[in-house]
Enzyme design. Structure first.
Site, PDB file in Angstrom:
ATOM      1  N   HIS A 215       0.808  -1.214   0.000  1.00 43.93           N
ATOM      2  CA  HIS A 215       0.000   0.000   0.000  1.00 43.93           C
ATOM      3  C   HIS A 215       0.838   1.260   0.000  1.00 43.93           C
ATOM      4  CE1 HIS A 215      -3.813   1.633  -0.662  1.00 43.93           C
ATOM      5  NE2 HIS A 215      -3.480   2.643   0.080  1.00 43.93           N
ATOM      6  N   TYR A 219       1.819   5.518  -2.291  1.00 45.56           N
ATOM      7  CA  TYR A 219       2.111   6.891  -1.880  1.00 45.56           C
ATOM      8  C   TYR A 219       3.484   7.317  -2.369  1.00 45.56           C
ATOM      9  CZ  TYR A 219      -2.214   6.343   0.373  1.00 45.56           C
ATOM     10  OH  TYR A 219      -3.545   6.123   0.555  1.00 45.56           O
ATOM     11  N   HIS A 366     -10.058   0.463  -9.476  1.00 40.78           N
ATOM     12  CA  HIS A 366      -9.649   1.447  -8.471  1.00 40.78           C
ATOM     13  C   HIS A 366      -8.191   1.856  -8.655  1.00 40.78           C
ATOM     14  CE1 HIS A 366      -8.807   3.373  -4.663  1.00 40.78           C
ATOM     15  NE2 HIS A 366      -7.840   2.508  -4.478  1.00 40.78           N
ATOM     16  N   PHE A 367      -7.298   0.868  -8.730  1.00 43.55           N
ATOM     17  CA  PHE A 367      -5.890   1.310  -8.738  1.00 43.55           C
ATOM     18  C   PHE A 367      -5.450   1.829 -10.099  1.00 43.55           C
ATOM     19  CE2 PHE A 367      -5.102  -3.393  -9.097  1.00 43.55           C
ATOM     20  CZ  PHE A 367      -4.385  -3.409 -10.278  1.00 43.55           C
ATOM     21  N   HIS A 368      -6.168   1.442 -11.157  1.00 47.98           N
ATOM     22  CA  HIS A 368      -5.856   2.083 -12.436  1.00 47.98           C
ATOM     23  C   HIS A 368      -6.313   3.544 -12.435  1.00 47.98           C
ATOM     24  CE1 HIS A 368      -4.846  -1.906 -13.976  1.00 47.98           C
ATOM     25  NE2 HIS A 368      -4.249  -1.290 -14.968  1.00 47.98           N
ATOM     26  N   ARG A 429     -11.057 -10.671 -10.638  1.00 43.80           N
ATOM     27  CA  ARG A 429      -9.894 -10.123 -11.349  1.00 43.80           C
ATOM     28  C   ARG A 429      -8.909 -11.245 -11.636  1.00 43.80           C
ATOM     29  NH1 ARG A 429      -6.467  -7.303  -6.475  1.00 43.80           N
ATOM     30  NH2 ARG A 429      -4.978  -6.919  -8.108  1.00 43.80           N
ATOM     31  N   ARG A 430      -7.868 -10.940 -12.389  1.00 44.05           N
ATOM     32  CA  ARG A 430      -6.796 -11.873 -12.735  1.00 44.05           C
ATOM     33  C   ARG A 430      -7.311 -13.098 -13.487  1.00 44.05           C
ATOM     34  NH1 ARG A 430      -6.124 -11.924  -7.061  1.00 44.05           N
ATOM     35  NH2 ARG A 430      -4.990 -10.081  -6.388  1.00 44.05           N
TER      36      ARG A 430
END
Lengths: 540, 271
Positions: A215, A219, A366-368, A429-430
């Site tokens: 995580h 950042y 979300h992370f894209h 996913r995956r």
């Protein structure tokens, strides 16, 4: 012009070149998985591509951007010669070597383990050693940033450290510490199995180690973007930073609370105690603070620019903003994507809400949206802003730049919004392929098709970006002048010791890591019978 | 200005930041380790310490749920990708001698004409595992079980290495114009069936999965039915039982026919 432009250019060009390759793989993956493509008869090819895409986008690309930008900041913000240029080149070549070493087994199908490693899957040891080399190369950068700041402090005792450099060094310390989790996982657990010293692995412990990295690494990717928000955008649009102190607080908050929150990635893992999941969840909520502070400060800074340009009214000042300025456009797009992505993040960190979207395409969306969208669009902006100072040439076609940014924004929205949606519908996913002929998932076919079209929009934008940079190397020469960062409304004359140094915040970061990770790691490491046989990928 | 000026209680930034961080941690820890565990009405804790240990994930054995007695034997074999991966001539030679007694069913060259499995070129780990399971009783067969009873571990390893050394019947699928059966290439994702080919050849091979190309159709059908009916249970973690139960009779026929198709002249040549 920057004295070390070759060093910075080398980092940026390598970063964007590998980005282009990984982006192409990403678009292909979206296509092959969608109803537009036929089923891939060999799913291993998909996972091979996915491993390459993730490894490049997660480890190589953002690290190189942060490093290149960091060297540029160190030289221009501190206004001193960069100390340790040879070491910097050594770090760069370590990353080149590590990337090649990691990518060969991936290309051969010997390490299709995804960039998150997923033990007990075990691939070729060269893949892991390559990743370690990339990290070691970046640690050289961490050391150099620290050393350069120390040299500057020696020459300028008591003076406030320029904001860009303060943030840059905070980002480098965050990376140094957050990479330790994955490094421990690789060195103590995975590599011994990959080279054949052991045949079993404690997958649960490995996942906890990886959450340490996974995580906070976001950042680290985010810090260059936030530096661009604070130190580039206000200057580029003719404004000032609303508060230098607020900016410093945002960066130190990232340093302290980005680390002890990774276990919200292991909400579904039985080997982690519920109490620790709750504590991590609570700290994850805290990490929204520096982002909210930043959104407030940057909106205020932008408003200053608008009012200086004659804007007025409660919201009417927005019309006076320089919307044809690519930096303004990139900032606005970045904020919109950060807003949606952040809202999705609040759902991911809530245990009960997470259980409905855990391991679905929602997470991919979300992370894209956060990384590929809000963060990477500012990487483009950083490159556009820095390019004339690196090449001594100016961009002539701003419209093309605006088109590229628009395409990226639209492409990312079209890609990720349907992803979120099908995730809510339960699409995992995956997966290498889906049988859209099955009535159970047939209604998702349209969303997935849109998503794939978004993927190709992103690819178009990415190619355009590389074309613009390449053309920028050959456009008319210009004297770009010294590279400068935004000034604050009240430029600080003195800054409290705590906001001018990182020691206290690094100490808190390490302290919270010990309180939040110490017990789970120790129990898992000391409990017998928690290992499972390794599953060798590509082995006969 | 040095670290000494910062890391002291007289520095209010130090005091405030450490104080706030510690307070947040203590509050979240109290909520996470004490309040929330007790907020679950369906869980009973003896005392606060019990609740804290539970929330911290302290490993403990539940006394109430005794392990269920296992009435049938399970496979005791542990395979890795290195199991029997280094053949040596001596072991193969010993295996060849031992294999004399197997030839009547499995063929003198490891190619069977009696609907017994072809062993030539089969993975050593697979043969070793099956022999071991026959000996331990995890797998039973009126013919094979007595043969395996007297074998030592080394003899089973030697036999496995010998058969793995023999040339394999080449893959042959005489109807290339027809698509491969979906069950082999794609599995049935909605029923949780992985493609046969992802473990047994055609796409990939996984440790412990036998090579199926050229095996007897009748044998493969019988085994799939035995897995589905629970008569055969030496598959690790019920992998094959779960798959076979979810397969339709038509899929069983298709998969068996696909893997069994072999060139007639080769079968003749080994006669």
């Amino acid at each position: 012009m920057l004295a070390n432009r070759k060093l910075v250019l080398a980092h940026f060009w390598l970063a964007f070149a590998v980005f282009g390759v990984a982006l192409t793989l990403g678009a292909w993956q979206m296509f092959i998985r969608s109803p537009l493509g036929t089923w891939l008869s060999n799913p291993e090819l998909y996972y091979r591509s996915l491993t390459a895409h993730g490894t490049v986008m997660g480890y190589v690309f953002p690290t190189l951007v942060a490093m290149g930008f960091g060297y540029a900041i160190s030289e221009s913000a501190l206004e001193q010669r960069l100390v340790g240029v040879r070491w910097a080149w050594a770090g760069f070549w370590l990353i080149v070597g590590g990337s090649i070493m990691a990518m060969i087994p991936v290309a051969l199908g010997r390490a299709s383990v995804l960039y998150t490693f997923y033990p007990p899957l075990i691939g070729s040891p060269f893949y892991y050693v390559g990743v370690v080399l990339v990290v070691v190369g970046s640690w050289i950068w961490v050391a150099l940033m620290s050393i350069n700041l120390r040299v500057w402090k020696g020459a300028n005792p008591g003076k406030p450290v320029p904001l860009a450099m303060f943030a840059n060094v905070a980002g480098s310390y965050l990376w140094a510490w957050t990479a330790v989790g994955a490094a421990l996982e690789l060195l103590l657990q995975i590599i011994p199995v990959a080279v054949g010293l052991k045949a079993t692995i404690d997958a649960g412990l490995a996942r906890v180690f990886f959450s340490w990295t996974l995580h906070a690494i976001v950042y680290f990717w985010l810090v260059p973007t936030y530096i661009a928000y604070y130190a580039i955008v206000p200057r580029a649009i003719g404004g000032r930073v609303y508060s230098d102190t607020m900016a410093r607080i945002a960066f130190i908050l990232f340093l302290v609370v980005a680390m002890p929150i990774g276990m919200h990635h292991t909400f579904g893992d039985p080997q982690v105690g519920a109490g620790f999941k709750f504590v991590h969840s609570a700290f994850t909520a805290l990490v929204a603070l520096p982002t909210l502070l930043t959104v407030f400060t940057i909106c205020a800074s932008v408003e200053i620019a608008a009012r200086l340009r004659g804007g007025h009214g409660l919201f009417g000042w927005m019309r006076a903003l320089p919307w044809d300025n690519p930096m303004m456009l990139a900032l606005a797009f970045s904020f919109v994507m950060l807003g949606f992505g952040g809202a999705g993040g609040l759902i991911n960190m809530s245990y009960q809400l997470d259980s409905s979207i855990h391991n679905t395409q929602w997470i991919t969306g979300h992370f894209h949206l956060i990384f590929g969208g809000a963060i990477v669009i500012m990487y483009f902006a950083i490159a556009y802003d820095l390019w004339p100072h690196l090449t001594g040439r100016e961009f002539v076609d701003l419209r093309l730049i605006r088109t590229q940014l628009w395409l990226w924004f639209i492409g990312m929205i079209i890609t990720t919004f349907p992803w979120h949606w099908v995730g809510i519908l339960g699409m995992p996913r995956r997966m290498a392929y889906f049988d859209f002929a099955d009535p159970a998932i047939a209604p998702q076919a349209l969303s997935v098709t849109f998503s794939a079209i978004g993927g190709f929009t992103l690819l178009t934008s990415g190619i355009l970006f590389l074309v613009i940079l390449a053309r920028g190397m050959r456009s008319p020469a210009v004297e770009a002048g010294a590279y400068r960062f935004s000034l604050a409304v009240h430029q600080p004359a003195t800054v409290p010791l705590a906001l001018n140094t990182h020691a206290l915040w690094v100490a808190l970061m390490i302290g919270l890591t010990i309180t939040n990770y110490g017990y789970p790691i120790l129990t898992l490491a000391l409990t017998e019978g928690t290992s499972v046989p390794a599953v060798y990928v590509g082995a006969q | 200005m040095s670290a000494r000026d910062l890391f002291t209680l007289t520095n209010r930034h130090f005091k405030t930041s450490v104080g706030i961080t510690a307070a947040i941690f203590v509050v979240t820890a109290i909520v996470g380790f004490i309040v929330l565990p007790f907020a679950q009405p369906w869980v009973q804790f003896a005392n606060v310490w019990d609740a804290i240990c539970s929330a911290a994930g302290v490993p403990q054995r539940s006394a109430a749920a005794a392990a269920q007695a296992q009435d049938k034997r399970l496979s005791e074999v542990v395979l890795t990708s290195h199991t029997l991966s280094r053949p040596n001539q001596e072991a193969i030679g010993r295996g060849a001698t031992l294999a004399q007694r197997c030839a009547i069913c499995h063929g003198p060259t490891g190619i069977s004409r009696a609907d017994s499995p072809n062993l030539a070129g089969q993975y050593a780990a697979v043969i070793y595992k099956e022999l071991h399971d026959f000996r331990s009783g995890a797998r039973t067969n009126a013919v094979m079980s007595p043969f395996a009873t007297g074998l030592t571990d080394q003899e089973m390893g030697d036999l496995a290495l010998y058969y793995a050394f023999l040339p394999r019947l080449p893959a042959y699928h005489p109807t290339p114009q027809l698509p491969k059966p979906n069950i082999v290439i794609y599995g049935a994702p909605m029923r949780g069936i992985a493609p046969c080919g992802s473990c047994h050849g055609s796409l990939d091979n996984k440790v412990g999965s036998p090579w199926l190309e050229g095996q007897s159709e009748a044998y493969m059908k019988a085994q799939l039915r035995a897995f589905a009916g629970g008569d055969r249970r030496n598959d690790i973690s019920q992998q094959m039982r779960n798959i076979a139960r979810a397969m339709t009779p038509q899929e069983i026929d298709e998969a068996a026919a696909y893997y069994a198709s072999q060139p007639p002249d080769i079968v003749k040549a080994v006669d």
